[in-house]
Design an enzyme around this catalytic site. Structure first.
Site, short mmCIF file in Angstrom:
data_model
loop_
_atom_site.label_atom_id
_atom_site.label_comp_id
_atom_site.label_asym_id
_atom_site.label_seq_id
_atom_site.Cartn_x
_atom_site.Cartn_y
_atom_site.Cartn_z
N LYS A 84 0.72 -1.11 -0.08
CA LYS A 84 -0.14 0.02 -0.02
C LYS A 84 0.82 1.30 -0.15
O LYS A 84 0.27 2.43 -0.01
CB LYS A 84 -0.72 -0.08 1.31
CG LYS A 84 -1.99 -1.25 1.27
CD LYS A 84 -3.28 -0.91 2.00
CE LYS A 84 -4.29 -1.99 1.45
NZ LYS A 84 -4.44 -3.20 2.29
N1 GLU Z 1 -7.68 -8.75 4.98
C1 GLU Z 1 -6.81 -9.37 4.12
C2 GLU Z 1 -5.89 -8.49 3.39
O1 GLU Z 1 -6.31 -7.34 2.91
C3 GLU Z 1 -7.32 -10.45 3.44
C4 GLU Z 1 -7.78 -11.28 4.07
C5 GLU Z 1 -8.54 -12.75 3.16
O2 GLU Z 1 -8.77 -12.45 2.09
O3 GLU Z 1 -8.65 -13.75 3.78
O4 GLU Z 1 -4.91 -8.78 3.11
#
Ligand code: GLU
Length: 314
Positions: free
Chosen positions: A243
């Site tokens: 990011k």
């Molecule tokens: N929240 C996680 C991320 O943004 C992804 C989790 C998932 O897809 O299991 O990296």
């Protein structure tokens, strides 16, 4: 059975091309099976995940034409639900408090695996009630779940058979941090399980988390979904996008390109279309997007596309 797909971003920044590719493939796969598509905001670490980023992610998804069904749950509001599932583990006698500091866990004497991960040595596994009371006076513990000494395997949609012995390759893992925040592994399993998700499409950086999640699925009595881990988009120098790569974030891309251009370039790079011509996700439902084609292509050539190549296509 109806397919239920999902996209579960952590709003710690603006989406970048890699996140968009993931959302696009998850959406296409679910929608092409006439399935439902859910969005969940994974903001467990509320300090790092301000609401403004979650709003931007939703705005970016709408801009791209990727819609979702129903309400959007925020993990930061679901602690009571996670607590219920934590208690299921506690009642099974599988939880214990861990007082190890980060430094102790990563010390040179800790067992390190060949891929750089640290195997939890089980330091706090057998503490007596007296020792626990004593240690609690000095430090709030994290909570770990015991893992079995057995191989857990699943068939990934891209990488095929994947297996891991949790006891040998991970060790008992954290389900709740010492500051009380629930760990990703527990929250993601509870949420996907409760919302009836049947298909998880996400980045391949999470493939090694999947055996831990399958262990939790079993303990909670949920049916595990079909997992499809897609190779990560890399930067020019082979580094995975993060990011922090602001030049590739949607804020900037939106100023320069149309949603159709972004989707067209990503779809082409992923092997879904014949050219990088601009295309909408709603165009010609019978032809352009064949997620399976991409999955085979990706399996044959991991590291299939760099973000730079995609930018050049735009
Ligand atoms: N929240 C996680 C991320 O943004 C992804 C989790 C998932 O897809 O299991 O990296």
């Amino acid at each position: 059975m109806q397919t239920v797909g999902r996209f579960a971003p952590s709003p710690s920044g603006r989406m970048h091309l890699g996140n968009v590719l993931c959302a696009l493939l998850a959406w296409l796969s679910a929608r092409h099976q006439n399935g439902a598509f859910l969005l969940r905001i994974e903001d467990l670490d509320a300090m790092r995940c301000p609401r403004s980023y979650a709003d931007l992610i939703m705005d970016d998804l709408r801009w791209l034409g990727l819609d979702w069904d129903g309400e959007v749950p925020y993990q930061s509001e679901r602690s009571e639900i996670y607590e219920k599932y934590e208690n299921i583990l506690r009642e099974k006698g599988l939880l214990y408090p861990c007082f190890c500091s980060r430094a102790a866990l990563h010390a040179a004497s800790a067992p390190h695996l060949s891929d750089g991960r640290v195997l939890y040595a089980g330091t706090c596994r057998g503490l007596s009630p007296e020792e626990i009371t004593e240690k609690r006076k000095k430090r709030a513990p994290a909570t770990r779940v015991r893992v079995p000494d057995e191989e857990i395997s699943f068939t990934d949609g891209v990488f095929g058979e994947y297996r891991e012995n949790l006891a040998e390759e991970c060790g008992d893992f954290i389900v709740r941090r010492s500051d009380g925040v629930f760990a990703y592994q527990l929250a993601v399993t509870v949420d996907d399980g409760l919302s009836g998700v049947t298909e998880v499409v996400r980045g391949s950086d999470l493939i090694s988390s999947t055996p831990r999640q399958i262990w939790l699925y079993r303990l909670f009595g949920f049916e595990p979904p079909h997992f499809i881990h897609i190779p990560l988009l890399c930067d020019v120098d082979g580094r995975r996008l993060s990011k922090r790569d602001e030049d590739l974030d949607l804020g900037l891309l939106r100023e320069r390109f149309s949603p159709e251009q972004v989707i067209g370039a990503l779809a082409f790079a992923a092997g879904l279309t014949e050219s990088a011509a601009p295309v909408s996700v709603h165009d010609d439902p019978d032809r352009p997007f064949q997620p399976r084609t991409f999955l085979f292509a990706a399996k044959a050539a991991p590291g299939y596309a760099t973000a730079k190549r995609i930018i050049q296509l735009l």
